[in-house]
Design an enzyme around this catalytic site. Structure first.
Site, short mmCIF file in Angstrom:
data_model
loop_
_atom_site.label_atom_id
_atom_site.label_comp_id
_atom_site.label_asym_id
_atom_site.label_seq_id
_atom_site.Cartn_x
_atom_site.Cartn_y
_atom_site.Cartn_z
CB ALA A 63 -0.93 -0.03 1.23
CD GLU A 131 1.90 -5.16 6.07
OE1 GLU A 131 2.60 -6.11 6.41
OE2 GLU A 131 1.03 -5.10 5.19
N1 CO8 Z 1 4.49 3.28 -1.18
C1 CO8 Z 1 4.81 4.35 -1.76
N2 CO8 Z 1 5.88 4.57 -2.36
C2 CO8 Z 1 6.63 3.24 -2.61
C3 CO8 Z 1 6.44 2.04 -1.98
C4 CO8 Z 1 5.08 2.09 -1.14
N3 CO8 Z 1 4.98 0.84 -0.50
N4 CO8 Z 1 7.45 1.14 -2.27
C5 CO8 Z 1 8.32 1.77 -3.00
N5 CO8 Z 1 7.93 3.30 -3.29
C6 CO8 Z 1 8.52 4.10 -4.09
C7 CO8 Z 1 9.91 4.67 -3.62
O1 CO8 Z 1 9.24 5.76 -2.63
C8 CO8 Z 1 10.40 5.38 -4.49
O2 CO8 Z 1 9.98 6.56 -5.12
P1 CO8 Z 1 10.94 7.77 -5.34
O3 CO8 Z 1 11.71 7.19 -6.59
O4 CO8 Z 1 9.79 8.98 -5.73
O5 CO8 Z 1 11.75 8.14 -4.24
C9 CO8 Z 1 10.48 4.29 -5.59
O6 CO8 Z 1 9.08 3.49 -5.49
C10 CO8 Z 1 11.26 3.31 -5.89
O7 CO8 Z 1 11.57 2.62 -4.73
P2 CO8 Z 1 13.14 2.45 -4.01
O8 CO8 Z 1 13.92 3.60 -4.46
O9 CO8 Z 1 12.86 2.28 -2.50
O10 CO8 Z 1 13.38 1.24 -4.76
P3 CO8 Z 1 14.54 0.06 -3.92
O11 CO8 Z 1 14.94 -0.84 -5.15
O12 CO8 Z 1 15.67 0.85 -3.47
O13 CO8 Z 1 13.64 -0.60 -3.00
C11 CO8 Z 1 11.71 -1.75 -1.93
C12 CO8 Z 1 12.65 -1.38 -3.26
C13 CO8 Z 1 12.67 -2.72 -0.93
C14 CO8 Z 1 10.45 -2.29 -2.34
C15 CO8 Z 1 11.50 -0.48 -1.16
O14 CO8 Z 1 10.86 0.44 -2.05
C16 CO8 Z 1 10.56 -0.71 -0.12
O15 CO8 Z 1 10.91 -0.90 1.13
N6 CO8 Z 1 9.14 -0.15 -0.21
C17 CO8 Z 1 8.14 -0.21 0.72
C18 CO8 Z 1 7.62 -1.77 0.95
C19 CO8 Z 1 6.87 -2.03 1.95
O16 CO8 Z 1 7.12 -1.62 3.16
N7 CO8 Z 1 5.56 -2.36 1.60
C20 CO8 Z 1 4.49 -2.29 2.66
C21 CO8 Z 1 3.71 -1.10 2.94
S1 CO8 Z 1 2.51 -1.24 4.18
C22 CO8 Z 1 1.18 -1.93 3.54
O17 CO8 Z 1 1.24 -2.58 2.21
C23 CO8 Z 1 0.02 -2.20 4.09
C24 CO8 Z 1 -1.21 -2.96 3.51
C25 CO8 Z 1 -2.69 -2.92 4.36
C26 CO8 Z 1 -2.85 -1.46 4.51
C27 CO8 Z 1 -3.94 -1.32 5.27
C28 CO8 Z 1 -4.17 0.18 5.56
C29 CO8 Z 1 -5.03 0.54 6.80
#
Ligand code: CO8
Length: 264
Positions: A63, A131
């Site tokens: 998300a 999460e």
């Molecule tokens: N949300 C928003 N933006 C994201 C997300 C995300 N989940 N994942 C990646 N992005 C964006 C980054 O911010 C980045 O944007 P920008 O270039 O503008 O800075 C772009 O995507 C590329 O990402 P990275 O530069 O971080 O790429 P890497 O290859 O270095 O890393 C990863 C890749 C490991 C996937 C890393 O991006 C990461 O850790 N992302 C977050 C993953 C995560 O924690 N996901 C779980 C989110 S919580 C969730 O899903 C809860 C669901 C239930 C919700 C219920 C709500 C009540």
């Protein structure tokens, strides 16, 4: 639609989440478009659906953390419901849904894949529920579906430790059915979708409903669910044609077919 691509390929379709700048993360707009696209599928025409992510790096990286970061308690709950409602729609879609997991399937991405009937993955896929490290629980069904799909102990370990796992471990614990080199993932997903679409459609739908509804019921009720759906297949064109083919020895379904799920 800005973030969802939908393509029909004969009797099956491919839906692609395409928000590559954020690794296909699910914000409200993506969830709304996903809901709209899934609701619009004509399940009398389309017999199987493949869901994947655009690009080579990510299925869905969760998300949208930016959007979630300032939510109030009530808004957080509403956002959870928005995701849950769409994923439940996918889970209960009358036709089978295959997740072709082509990279990161984190948080909401792992949860989206788990709302599909079948998951296959590329070698670079990474699954996880990060999460707890973000100060929230999984909120799009992760606490429920992961514990039902793999052992409760493994689900709890993944969720409590927020540890991501690679495709080979996801295969080992039964979260995915098969792992392919990235370049071969879609070809195999589409081959599976076409293989499902080639079966009797009423029978396939009833199988999905029997399995899904039966899993939620005690066994005494579950077998009645099966009986009803089994009975409902009779007097259909599918049943007459399918059994007729056997009796005419045209297409003998009793021929022993050994299927290697890793390759078919
Ligand atoms: N949300 C928003 N933006 C994201 C997300 C995300 N989940 N994942 C990646 N992005 C964006 C980054 O911010 C980045 O944007 P920008 O270039 O503008 O800075 C772009 O995507 C590329 O990402 P990275 O530069 O971080 O790429 P890497 O290859 O270095 O890393 C990863 C890749 C490991 C996937 C890393 O991006 C990461 O850790 N992302 C977050 C993953 C995560 O924690 N996901 C779980 C989110 S919580 C969730 O899903 C809860 C669901 C239930 C919700 C219920 C709500 C009540």
């Amino acid at each position: 639609m800005e973030f969802i691509k939908y393509e029909e390929k004969g009797a099956y379709a491919v839906l692609t989440i395409d928000r590559q700048a954020a690794l296909n993360a699910l914000n409200s707009q993506v969830l709304d478009e996903l809901n709209e696209a899934v609701s619009a599928i004509d399940c009398d025409k389309i017999r199987a659906l493949v869901i994947t992510g655009a690009g080579e790096k990510s299925f869905v990286a969760g998300a949208d953390i930016g959007e979630m970061s300032s939510l109030t308690k009530a808004e957080g709950e509403a956002f959870g419901k928005k995701g849950n409602d769409v994923f439940r729609k996918i889970e209960t879609l009358p036709i089978p849904v295959i997740a072709a997991v082509n990279g990161f399937a984190l948080g909401g991405g792992c949860e989206l894949s788990m709302s599909c009937d079948i998951r296959i993955a590329s070698e670079n896929a990474v699954f996880g529920q990060p999460e707890a490290g973000l100060g929230i629980t999984p909120g799009f069904g992760g606490t429920q579906r992961l514990a039902r799909l793999v052992s409760p102990g493994m689900a709890k370990q993944m969720i409590y430790t927020a540890r991501n796992i690679k495709a080979d471990e996801a295969y080992r614990i039964g979260l995915v059915n098969a792992v392919y080199p990235a370049a071969e993932l879609m070809e195999n997903a589409e081959k599976m979708a076409a293989g499902i679409a080639a079966q009797a459609p009423i029978a396939v739908r009833n199988c999905k409903k029997a399995i899904n509804d039966g899993l939620e019921a005690p066994m005494d009720e579950a077998i009645v669910i099966e009986e009803k759906l089994f009975g409902a297949c009779f007097e259909t064109e599918d049943q007459r044609a399918g059994m007729g083919n056997f009796l005419k020895k045209k297409d003998d379904p009793t021929k022993v077919k050994v299927v290697d799920f890793q390759n078919k």
